[in-house]
Design an enzyme around this catalytic site. Sequence first.
Site, mmCIF file in Angstrom:
data_model
loop_
_atom_site.group_PDB
_atom_site.id
_atom_site.type_symbol
_atom_site.label_atom_id
_atom_site.label_comp_id
_atom_site.label_asym_id
_atom_site.label_seq_id
_atom_site.Cartn_x
_atom_site.Cartn_y
_atom_site.Cartn_z
ATOM 1 N N HIS A 1 -11.812 1.357 2.802
ATOM 2 C CA HIS A 1 -10.948 2.275 1.992
ATOM 3 C C HIS A 1 -11.835 2.464 0.718
ATOM 4 O O HIS A 1 -11.540 3.076 -0.345
ATOM 5 C CB HIS A 1 -9.793 1.458 1.175
ATOM 6 C CG HIS A 1 -8.502 1.631 1.977
ATOM 7 N ND1 HIS A 1 -7.355 1.021 1.690
ATOM 8 C CD2 HIS A 1 -8.391 1.887 3.399
ATOM 9 C CE1 HIS A 1 -6.657 1.253 2.492
ATOM 10 N NE2 HIS A 1 -7.229 1.663 3.521
ATOM 11 N N LYS B 1 -7.280 2.343 -2.438
ATOM 12 C CA LYS B 1 -7.721 3.323 -1.509
ATOM 13 C C LYS B 1 -8.612 4.255 -2.347
ATOM 14 O O LYS B 1 -8.217 4.799 -3.309
ATOM 15 C CB LYS B 1 -6.728 3.921 -0.678
ATOM 16 C CG LYS B 1 -7.128 4.581 0.464
ATOM 17 C CD LYS B 1 -5.896 5.003 1.516
ATOM 18 C CE LYS B 1 -6.560 5.267 2.902
ATOM 19 N NZ LYS B 1 -5.430 5.639 3.726
ATOM 20 N N ASP C 1 -7.227 -4.340 9.632
ATOM 21 C CA ASP C 1 -6.483 -3.256 9.740
ATOM 22 C C ASP C 1 -7.483 -2.425 10.305
ATOM 23 O O ASP C 1 -8.297 -1.546 9.517
ATOM 24 C CB ASP C 1 -6.313 -2.937 8.209
ATOM 25 C CG ASP C 1 -5.449 -1.750 7.877
ATOM 26 O OD1 ASP C 1 -4.981 -1.166 9.202
ATOM 27 O OD2 ASP C 1 -5.438 -1.335 7.015
ATOM 28 N N GLU D 1 -2.957 -2.942 -2.773
ATOM 29 C CA GLU D 1 -4.144 -2.492 -1.901
ATOM 30 C C GLU D 1 -4.555 -1.078 -2.569
ATOM 31 O O GLU D 1 -3.744 -0.256 -2.598
ATOM 32 C CB GLU D 1 -3.825 -2.471 -0.589
ATOM 33 C CG GLU D 1 -4.744 -1.984 0.371
ATOM 34 C CD GLU D 1 -4.526 -1.733 1.797
ATOM 35 O OE1 GLU D 1 -5.144 -1.332 2.619
ATOM 36 O OE2 GLU D 1 -3.320 -2.506 2.234
ATOM 37 N N ASP E 1 -10.673 3.591 10.376
ATOM 38 C CA ASP E 1 -10.150 2.063 10.950
ATOM 39 C C ASP E 1 -10.497 2.022 12.195
ATOM 40 O O ASP E 1 -9.811 1.812 13.089
ATOM 41 C CB ASP E 1 -8.823 1.907 10.678
ATOM 42 C CG ASP E 1 -8.197 1.885 8.988
ATOM 43 O OD1 ASP E 1 -8.862 1.282 8.395
ATOM 44 O OD2 ASP E 1 -7.528 2.869 8.659
ATOM 45 N N ASP F 1 -9.472 -3.468 1.190
ATOM 46 C CA ASP F 1 -9.742 -2.765 2.723
ATOM 47 C C ASP F 1 -11.278 -2.284 2.990
ATOM 48 O O ASP F 1 -11.683 -1.496 2.107
ATOM 49 C CB ASP F 1 -8.502 -1.782 2.906
ATOM 50 C CG ASP F 1 -8.781 -1.443 4.275
ATOM 51 O OD1 ASP F 1 -9.794 -1.050 5.067
ATOM 52 O OD2 ASP F 1 -7.535 -1.548 4.961
ATOM 53 N N HIS G 1 -8.837 -7.030 3.900
ATOM 54 C CA HIS G 1 -8.361 -6.281 5.168
ATOM 55 C C HIS G 1 -9.569 -5.915 5.939
ATOM 56 O O HIS G 1 -10.713 -4.885 5.466
ATOM 57 C CB HIS G 1 -7.615 -4.998 4.768
ATOM 58 C CG HIS G 1 -6.006 -5.042 4.940
ATOM 59 N ND1 HIS G 1 -5.414 -4.176 4.740
ATOM 60 C CD2 HIS G 1 -5.364 -6.354 5.073
ATOM 61 C CE1 HIS G 1 -4.003 -4.860 4.912
ATOM 62 N NE2 HIS G 1 -4.017 -6.075 4.902
ATOM 63 N N TRP H 1 0.704 -1.038 0.036
ATOM 64 C CA TRP H 1 0.172 0.094 -0.155
ATOM 65 C C TRP H 1 0.973 0.959 -0.101
ATOM 66 O O TRP H 1 1.862 1.490 0.931
ATOM 67 C CB TRP H 1 -1.041 0.010 1.272
ATOM 68 C CG TRP H 1 -1.708 1.296 1.156
ATOM 69 C CD1 TRP H 1 -2.765 1.578 0.602
ATOM 70 C CD2 TRP H 1 -1.359 2.531 1.799
ATOM 71 N NE1 TRP H 1 -3.143 2.936 0.667
ATOM 72 C CE2 TRP H 1 -2.231 3.629 1.705
ATOM 73 C CE3 TRP H 1 -0.309 2.757 2.876
ATOM 74 C CZ2 TRP H 1 -2.320 4.791 2.350
ATOM 75 C CZ3 TRP H 1 -0.400 4.155 3.627
ATOM 76 C CH2 TRP H 1 -1.329 4.930 3.081
ATOM 77 N N ASP I 1 -12.940 6.564 5.379
ATOM 78 C CA ASP I 1 -11.497 6.176 5.674
ATOM 79 C C ASP I 1 -11.180 6.029 6.921
ATOM 80 O O ASP I 1 -10.153 6.554 7.473
ATOM 81 C CB ASP I 1 -10.702 6.932 4.916
ATOM 82 C CG ASP I 1 -9.369 6.353 4.564
ATOM 83 O OD1 ASP I 1 -9.322 5.201 4.522
ATOM 84 O OD2 ASP I 1 -8.402 7.122 4.878
#
Length: 410
Positions: free
Chosen positions: A254, A220, A318, A218, A288, A251, A278, A179, A286
């Site tokens: 993302h 985003k 993640d 990865e 986590d 992810d 993820h 990433w 965005d």
Amino acid sequence: MTYEQARAAYADWGVDTEAALRTLATIPISMHCWQGDDVKGFEAATGTSGGGIQATGNHPGRARTPDELRADLEFAYAMIPGRHRLNLHACYLDSDERPDRDAIEFRHFAPWVEWAQGQGVKLDFNPTFFAHEKADDNLTLAHPDKGIRDFWIEHGRRCREIADAMGAAQSGECVNNIWVPDGSKDNPVDRIGARRRLEASLDAMLDGPRDNVLDAVECKLFGIGVEAMTVGSHEFYMGYAIRKGTALCLDMGHFHPTENVADKVSAVALSVQDILLHVSRPMRWDSDHVILLDDSIRAMAQELVFGDLLGRVRIGLDFFDATISRTAAWVIGTRNMQKALLEALLMPRDRLVAAEEALDFTTRLMLTEELKSLPAAAVWAEFCAREERPVGAELVQSLSGYQSTVAARG
């Protein structure tokens, strides 16, 4: 309700709880090291975090050394049923030396490999393209400066070498996830130029096979400082993974908040052989957050089970939250992913699919709603009991007790 009662209740639906438990025990989840220390790592910081990488909060107990982090991980694994993995970032080297990122070697991570072998934990790896002076422009592999690109290409090459050595040491695959934070804060005028540079850099970095490595890229949507354009978008990396044969990392934090990431898995699986997942919980944009046992996680687990994708999707976590106990975050998040998988394994899949193929949407709806009342919690408790892991009040007491022992770290 006892497990035997739950087993009988599921049998009435044609579901074998023992088969579900056997399958769940074989599914490893790659727990991420960076929750334990707020994404700081163990090298001398040479730049800002960049790319939206920021843990907020100051809850006491952050791991400050590799030994503290490993102790926290050992406790967390002891609270989680099953055998799992550790996802290690390159900035978490454990060495008296402090090489720059383009000079790291396997020996700088040897203590992690030795520890993992002793714990029966397998390792995954990640190059670290942030928190460095050569990443402060939020550009690395796509940077216009060839010298900076070459620095990061070399970093990526060395990370592949390290991941390959880790895989050889553990006699199995090591996932090497890539990433990068590259993007633009305001509207660029040459998007394709940046993407051509990223593609060329990735090609140079990934040149040549590595027998023990599964490379993943990865995507985003955007991050702090790259609001206008992310070079490595979903479309960029999906195309790259298809053309180059890498795994694609999806992810869950993302994408746009209204997107159903579970829906993407089967679509991608038709064109990409290997997928890295993820699991995180977005909130607004965005984010986590520690994952909950909510509809998005349940949908993802069902997609993996009903699509026969458990053999092709590597599940990793993640998230990073410094407002709560970091060890509790690991335990809660990992166990919630396992609970969602168990619920999916306890669904009468053949019966549901048959109703759908017959266009009997009424039966499909009735079944999916009635299933919500079945005693999955009793089956989960049985899984934990067989693995000698706590549940309920005992788990809460264990998490609180461990937190009290590390709170003095500050």
